[in-house]
Design an enzyme around this catalytic site. Sequence first.
Site, mmCIF file in Angstrom:
data_model
loop_
_atom_site.group_PDB
_atom_site.id
_atom_site.type_symbol
_atom_site.label_atom_id
_atom_site.label_comp_id
_atom_site.label_asym_id
_atom_site.label_seq_id
_atom_site.Cartn_x
_atom_site.Cartn_y
_atom_site.Cartn_z
ATOM 1 N N SER A 241 97.901 19.501 48.148
ATOM 2 C CA SER A 241 99.349 19.677 48.355
ATOM 3 C C SER A 241 99.788 19.186 49.728
ATOM 4 O O SER A 241 100.846 18.563 49.864
ATOM 5 C CB SER A 241 99.763 21.136 48.143
ATOM 6 O OG SER A 241 98.965 22.005 48.901
ATOM 7 N N HIS A 271 93.335 23.295 42.214
ATOM 8 C CA HIS A 271 94.022 23.636 43.473
ATOM 9 C C HIS A 271 94.835 24.917 43.229
ATOM 10 O O HIS A 271 94.268 25.945 42.849
ATOM 11 C CB HIS A 271 94.870 22.423 43.896
ATOM 12 C CG HIS A 271 95.473 22.502 45.266
ATOM 13 N ND1 HIS A 271 95.014 23.319 46.257
ATOM 14 C CD2 HIS A 271 96.538 21.829 45.812
ATOM 15 C CE1 HIS A 271 95.753 23.161 47.350
ATOM 16 N NE2 HIS A 271 96.687 22.265 47.108
ATOM 17 N N HIS A 318 84.797 25.850 47.043
ATOM 18 C CA HIS A 318 85.788 25.195 47.906
ATOM 19 C C HIS A 318 85.232 23.867 48.398
ATOM 20 O O HIS A 318 84.029 23.729 48.604
ATOM 21 C CB HIS A 318 86.136 26.078 49.112
ATOM 22 C CG HIS A 318 87.449 25.699 49.722
ATOM 23 N ND1 HIS A 318 87.535 24.750 50.714
ATOM 24 C CD2 HIS A 318 88.707 26.095 49.456
ATOM 25 C CE1 HIS A 318 88.815 24.597 51.035
ATOM 26 N NE2 HIS A 318 89.546 25.402 50.290
ATOM 27 N N ARG A 327 91.162 34.441 53.690
ATOM 28 C CA ARG A 327 92.396 34.783 52.959
ATOM 29 C C ARG A 327 92.070 35.737 51.807
ATOM 30 O O ARG A 327 92.875 36.587 51.447
ATOM 31 C CB ARG A 327 93.065 33.501 52.426
ATOM 32 C CG ARG A 327 93.451 32.529 53.535
ATOM 33 C CD ARG A 327 93.954 31.204 52.989
ATOM 34 N NE ARG A 327 92.941 30.506 52.209
ATOM 35 C CZ ARG A 327 93.141 29.370 51.549
ATOM 36 N NH1 ARG A 327 94.341 28.798 51.575
ATOM 37 N NH2 ARG A 327 92.174 28.795 50.864
ATOM 38 N N ASP A 373 92.428 32.205 45.857
ATOM 39 C CA ASP A 373 92.984 32.469 44.534
ATOM 40 C C ASP A 373 92.240 33.565 43.773
ATOM 41 O O ASP A 373 92.747 34.068 42.763
ATOM 42 C CB ASP A 373 92.980 31.172 43.703
ATOM 43 C CG ASP A 373 93.808 30.094 44.380
ATOM 44 O OD1 ASP A 373 94.930 30.398 44.795
ATOM 45 O OD2 ASP A 373 93.319 28.954 44.508
HETATM 46 N N1 CMX Z 1 82.477 27.118 38.855
HETATM 47 C C1 CMX Z 1 81.694 26.231 38.209
HETATM 48 N N2 CMX Z 1 81.307 25.061 38.723
HETATM 49 C C2 CMX Z 1 81.719 24.780 39.978
HETATM 50 C C3 CMX Z 1 82.493 25.673 40.737
HETATM 51 C C4 CMX Z 1 82.890 26.885 40.117
HETATM 52 N N3 CMX Z 1 83.685 27.760 40.726
HETATM 53 N N4 CMX Z 1 82.728 25.132 41.952
HETATM 54 C C5 CMX Z 1 82.120 23.927 41.968
HETATM 55 N N5 CMX Z 1 81.507 23.709 40.763
HETATM 56 C C6 CMX Z 1 80.785 22.521 40.323
HETATM 57 C C7 CMX Z 1 81.716 21.311 40.405
HETATM 58 O O1 CMX Z 1 82.548 21.243 39.248
HETATM 59 C C8 CMX Z 1 80.710 20.188 40.523
HETATM 60 O O2 CMX Z 1 80.161 19.971 39.219
HETATM 61 P P1 CMX Z 1 79.766 18.482 38.745
HETATM 62 O O3 CMX Z 1 78.723 18.024 39.711
HETATM 63 O O4 CMX Z 1 79.278 18.700 37.351
HETATM 64 O O5 CMX Z 1 81.023 17.664 38.810
HETATM 65 C C9 CMX Z 1 79.602 20.803 41.383
HETATM 66 O O6 CMX Z 1 79.743 22.244 41.227
HETATM 67 C C10 CMX Z 1 79.691 20.468 42.854
HETATM 68 O O7 CMX Z 1 80.997 20.788 43.299
HETATM 69 P P2 CMX Z 1 81.258 21.203 44.826
HETATM 70 O O8 CMX Z 1 80.901 20.035 45.668
HETATM 71 O O9 CMX Z 1 80.624 22.502 45.116
HETATM 72 O O10 CMX Z 1 82.827 21.463 44.820
HETATM 73 P P3 CMX Z 1 84.018 20.400 44.959
HETATM 74 O O11 CMX Z 1 84.269 20.189 46.410
HETATM 75 O O12 CMX Z 1 83.787 19.201 44.115
HETATM 76 O O13 CMX Z 1 85.222 21.200 44.298
HETATM 77 C C11 CMX Z 1 86.608 23.078 43.903
HETATM 78 C C12 CMX Z 1 85.860 22.275 44.955
HETATM 79 C C13 CMX Z 1 87.450 24.132 44.580
HETATM 80 C C14 CMX Z 1 87.536 22.141 43.111
HETATM 81 C C15 CMX Z 1 85.569 23.735 42.940
HETATM 82 O O14 CMX Z 1 84.766 24.635 43.674
HETATM 83 C C16 CMX Z 1 86.209 24.444 41.778
HETATM 84 O O15 CMX Z 1 86.458 23.784 40.748
HETATM 85 N N6 CMX Z 1 86.459 25.789 41.863
HETATM 86 C C17 CMX Z 1 87.137 26.517 40.824
HETATM 87 C C18 CMX Z 1 88.638 26.235 40.870
HETATM 88 C C19 CMX Z 1 89.283 26.895 42.077
HETATM 89 O O16 CMX Z 1 89.075 28.066 42.359
HETATM 90 N N7 CMX Z 1 90.121 26.127 42.787
HETATM 91 C C20 CMX Z 1 90.914 26.677 43.914
HETATM 92 C C21 CMX Z 1 90.492 26.162 45.282
HETATM 93 C C22 CMX Z 1 91.374 26.723 46.371
HETATM 94 C C23 CMX Z 1 92.758 26.119 46.291
HETATM 95 O O17 CMX Z 1 92.905 24.900 46.504
HETATM 96 O O18 CMX Z 1 93.729 26.839 45.995
#
Ligand code: CMX
Length: 438
Positions: A241, A271, A318, A327, A373
Amino acid sequence: MGYIKDHFKKIADIQATEIKKIIAEHGELSLGEVTVAQAYQGMRGIPGLITETSLLDANEGIRFRGCSIPELREKLPHSEAGNEPLPEGLFYLMLMGELPSHEDVEHISATWARRSHVPNHVFDVIESLPVGTHPMTQFSVAVLALQTESKFAKAYNEGISKKEYWDYTFEDTMTLIARLPRVAAYIYRRKYKNGEHIQPDGMLDWGANFAHMLGYSEHGFVELIRLYLTIHADHEGGNVSAHATHLVGSALSDPYLSFAAGMTGLAGPLHGLANQEVIRWIEELQENLGTLEPSKEQIADYIKKTLTEGKVVPGYGHAVLRKTDPRFTAQMEFAKVHCPNDPTVKTVWNVYEVAPDILESTGKIKNPWPNVDAHSGALLKHYGLIEEDFYTVLFGVSRALGVLASLCWDRALGFAIERPKSMTTEWIKNYIAKQAVQ
Ligand code: CMX
């Protein structure tokens, strides 16, 4: 706008001179390397943006102009009857880089109250959408509809000097922030409360007036909203964002257009929409198991099931953080005081006890800890705000404070249009081949 705008300009001029000197003397200094993996994998960790309002440390979490979340709760002015920081104070801090006095905060509150009138055509545009439209879509559309009010767009159209960009950006920022709670509350009451709208109360602070227009006057909820609007405001510049707002703003799209871009990014489930997803996931868990307070063993099995189905566990992980998000902790502390026996809150805490080990054991998730979140929905639900698809709109109203303060800085510092270099995979393959020969 008076002394706050003048003060900002004075600080920004000093900073602009410093930056000119930094670029002249150290412009060629490298900030790091970019790897092939970074180019393919979301540009993670590439230092390539300047954002003055806040800085994120992977282990410590966010600091707003040097202040951690606990420091904000301690040092920012609060209302007479409350303990939580007034978000107006955080806006001042992010904009000026210094803590506000009570008078500064009151001045901003009064300015926003004065500017909060939303033109009728914005409500007409909202009304033209099917009532079932997702609140984030209604919100983004409404922000675009507000753009007719942009002083920046009008002034640019009439022809202004670059030196004046910051001034109109500042004006738009103040007016847009002032109007967002009214727009958000309108969408809420339209979708969930039969269109029975509540008029603003100009005597209340920004957060309290928002709570009032949503239809919640309980003291605990008002305090929660002030805390919520403070902690969601900013998370340095690279998140979707903030980056989208900054990127679109770099083309000199006005603050309304830029912020709308940020909001369509916030609406993504990885996000800001994750706050909606978290509460849905918890409610599904409670429903599937037929209990509001599932045991830790049951929660652990449900997390494993979610992972086996190839889904993410929302609220965990994250891109930058590598510890529990402060937070999340701030909300947990709030809940310990205000609603420690709420079953959904207790379930959030039980998820926190079991999820990190399970996520860690996958060996691929870099951060097994909860983000902002993971907790917010349970608190909102406790006070009766149960409509989870509205939660991201609350996040959006708060995020305006950070990304628009940043936009004021972007224009005050004369930042250039953003245009990083992209490559094709063919280019990467050739590059790898050339390196191998050398
Ligand atoms: N549950 C399951 N799998 C997850 C995970 C979770 N909470 N967090 C990361 N992973 C997975 C990723 O999907 C990725 O899988 P692939 O290799 O198969 O693609 C792998 O673990 C490595 O990811 P990462 O490097 O640890 O995390 P990223 O930096 O790529 O992504 C984020 C970060 C937040 C998108 C991810 O942790 C996620 O999807 N979390 C759940 C959604 C969420 O809570 N988002 C809110 C974030 C805060 C915000 O912006 O408001």
